[in-house]
Design a protein around this motif. Structure first.
Motif, PDB file in Angstrom:
ATOM      1  N   GLY A   1     -16.281   1.570  -0.440  1.00 15.49           N
ATOM      2  CA  GLY A   1     -17.210   1.732   0.676  1.00 15.49           C
ATOM      3  C   GLY A   1     -16.921   0.858   1.870  1.00 15.49           C
ATOM      4  O   GLY A   1     -17.669   0.873   2.843  1.00 15.49           O
ATOM      5  N   GLY A   2     -15.793   0.102   1.784  1.00 17.56           N
ATOM      6  CA  GLY A   2     -15.405  -0.701   2.942  1.00 17.56           C
ATOM      7  C   GLY A   2     -15.254   0.159   4.188  1.00 17.56           C
ATOM      8  O   GLY A   2     -15.502  -0.282   5.309  1.00 17.56           O
ATOM      9  N   GLY A   3     -14.862   1.410   3.975  1.00 18.31           N
ATOM     10  CA  GLY A   3     -14.704   2.347   5.095  1.00 18.31           C
ATOM     11  C   GLY A   3     -15.931   3.241   5.281  1.00 18.31           C
ATOM     12  O   GLY A   3     -15.865   4.222   6.028  1.00 18.31           O
ATOM     13  N   ALA A   4     -17.009   2.905   4.591  1.00 13.11           N
ATOM     14  CA  ALA A   4     -18.299   3.604   4.727  1.00 13.11           C
ATOM     15  C   ALA A   4     -18.293   5.048   4.209  1.00 13.11           C
ATOM     16  O   ALA A   4     -19.204   5.819   4.497  1.00 13.11           O
TER      17      ALA A   4
ATOM     18  N   GLU B   1     -17.048  10.006  -1.310  1.00 15.24           N
ATOM     19  CA  GLU B   1     -16.002   9.647  -2.279  1.00 15.24           C
ATOM     20  C   GLU B   1     -16.540   9.791  -3.705  1.00 15.24           C
ATOM     21  O   GLU B   1     -15.868  10.341  -4.580  1.00 15.24           O
TER      22      GLU B   1
ATOM     23  N   LYS C   1       0.847  -1.203   0.000  1.00 19.59           N
ATOM     24  CA  LYS C   1       0.000   0.000   0.000  1.00 19.59           C
ATOM     25  C   LYS C   1       0.881   1.252   0.000  1.00 19.59           C
ATOM     26  O   LYS C   1       0.616   2.219  -0.720  1.00 19.59           O
TER      27      LYS C   1
ATOM     28  N   ALA D   1      -9.423   1.353  -3.232  1.00 21.39           N
ATOM     29  CA  ALA D   1     -10.630   0.607  -3.613  1.00 21.39           C
ATOM     30  C   ALA D   1     -10.632  -0.710  -2.851  1.00 21.39           C
ATOM     31  O   ALA D   1      -9.589  -1.181  -2.401  1.00 21.39           O
TER      32      ALA D   1
ATOM     33  N   THR E   1     -10.378   8.017   1.070  1.00 22.57           N
ATOM     34  CA  THR E   1     -10.411   7.553   2.460  1.00 22.57           C
ATOM     35  C   THR E   1      -9.905   6.115   2.531  1.00 22.57           C
ATOM     36  O   THR E   1     -10.198   5.322   1.629  1.00 22.57           O
ATOM     37  N   GLY E   2      -9.194   5.807   3.606  1.00 23.24           N
ATOM     38  CA  GLY E   2      -8.787   4.411   3.814  1.00 23.24           C
ATOM     39  C   GLY E   2      -7.315   4.287   4.139  1.00 23.24           C
ATOM     40  O   GLY E   2      -6.573   5.274   4.136  1.00 23.24           O
ATOM     41  N   SER E   3      -6.894   3.051   4.405  1.00 26.30           N
ATOM     42  CA  SER E   3      -5.519   2.838   4.870  1.00 26.30           C
ATOM     43  C   SER E   3      -4.495   3.101   3.765  1.00 26.30           C
ATOM     44  O   SER E   3      -3.382   3.566   4.045  1.00 26.30           O
ATOM     45  N   THR E   4      -4.845   2.833   2.503  1.00 28.64           N
ATOM     46  CA  THR E   4      -3.886   3.090   1.412  1.00 28.64           C
ATOM     47  C   THR E   4      -3.716   4.592   1.219  1.00 28.64           C
ATOM     48  O   THR E   4      -2.587   5.098   1.102  1.00 28.64           O
TER      49      THR E   4
ATOM     50  N   ASP F   1      -7.728   7.829  -4.650  1.00 31.78           N
ATOM     51  CA  ASP F   1      -8.414   7.013  -3.640  1.00 31.78           C
ATOM     52  C   ASP F   1      -8.020   5.553  -3.815  1.00 31.78           C
ATOM     53  O   ASP F   1      -7.526   5.149  -4.880  1.00 31.78           O
TER      54      ASP F   1
ATOM     55  N   LYS G   1      -6.454  -6.420  -4.400  1.00 30.69           N
ATOM     56  CA  LYS G   1      -7.726  -5.775  -4.752  1.00 30.69           C
ATOM     57  C   LYS G   1      -8.125  -6.030  -6.208  1.00 30.69           C
ATOM     58  O   LYS G   1      -9.216  -5.673  -6.624  1.00 30.69           O
TER      59      LYS G   1
END
Ligand code: 5RP
Length: 223
Positions: free
Chosen positions: A97-100, A105, A11, A85, A32-35, A83, A123
């Protein structure tokens, strides 16, 4: 043999590679997200004028680094949106949308000339939705009504307990959908009364995907 010791290393590598594809200065849309979190740490290099954020979590992180966050309503349009995915296929259609954060987004992405997706190769899929359930953001009072409609489309919706989105809504994660036509299914699900949006990003697919693989970074275009 792999160049990377962990998924996090992949990542981080995707985020580092993305920096070269992003415009310097200007206003960047940030996912949004860890990546993306790995990317945010590198953003000071780009000397951005400001950023438009896709979530409260990203906004906080950007502000901690001293990056100004502006309201989308105060921006004419964006040159680029970056972003991660949850899944991405060869058309660069995605499930997100894993992170809602899918709704914001999708809104921010829709205003950008270019969507740059950064992922590790876990992914990359041949068909969306086989492994990862499709997140659907729903107005709370419509939860059961929307769930019943999703069942008629062949899905098995599960209420994501304890999660409220930045917009005050709930998430249904839909298992077992046969997503043969992502463009069409995105519109069909968005047409159900009570759905705010769903996590298929096909109408606004990515323009490039920066994929960290065991052998290094690959920059992929839609087929
Ligand atoms: C959040 C998202 C993220 O982009 C997606 O969940 C990927 O996250 P990560 O980089 O942590 O794997 O859509 O709503």
């Amino acid at each position: 043999m792999t160049l990377y010791a962990s998924q996090d290393d992949k990542k981080r590598a995707a985020a580092e590679a993305a920096i070269q594809h992003l415009p310097k200065g200007g206003i960047l849309g940030v996912g949004t997200g860890s990546t993306v979190n790995f990317l945010i740490d590198l953003l000071p290099e780009l000397q951005l004028e400001a950023a438009v954020s896709s979530s409260k979590a990203t906004e906080e992180r950007l502000k901690k680094l001293g990056i100004e966050v502006v309201d989308l309503n105060h921006v004419g349009g964006l040159d680029a949106y970056v972003d991660g995915a949850d899944e991405i296929d060869r058309h660069l259609h995605m499930i997100k949308g894993g992170g809602a954060a899918l709704t914001r987004e999708k809104i921010v992405a829709s205003t950008a000339k270019q969507f740059i997706c950064i992922v590790d190769d876990s992914k990359w899929v041949t068909q969306l939705g086989r492994e990862f359930p499709l997140p659907v953001e729903v107005i709370p009072m419509a939860r059961s009504a929307v769930a019943r409609k999703l069942v008629t489309l062949g899905g098995d919706p599960a209420y994501r307990e304890g999660v409220v989105t930045d917009n005050g809504n709930v998430i249904l994660d839909v298992y077992n959908l046969n997503i043969l036509n992502a463009l069409e299914l995105e519109l069909t699900i968005n047409n159900i009364p009570g759905v705010v949006t769903n996590g298929i990003f096909a109408q606004n697919a990515a323009n490039i995907a920066i994929v960290a693989t065991d052998n290094g970074i690959e920059v992929r275009k839609p087929e």
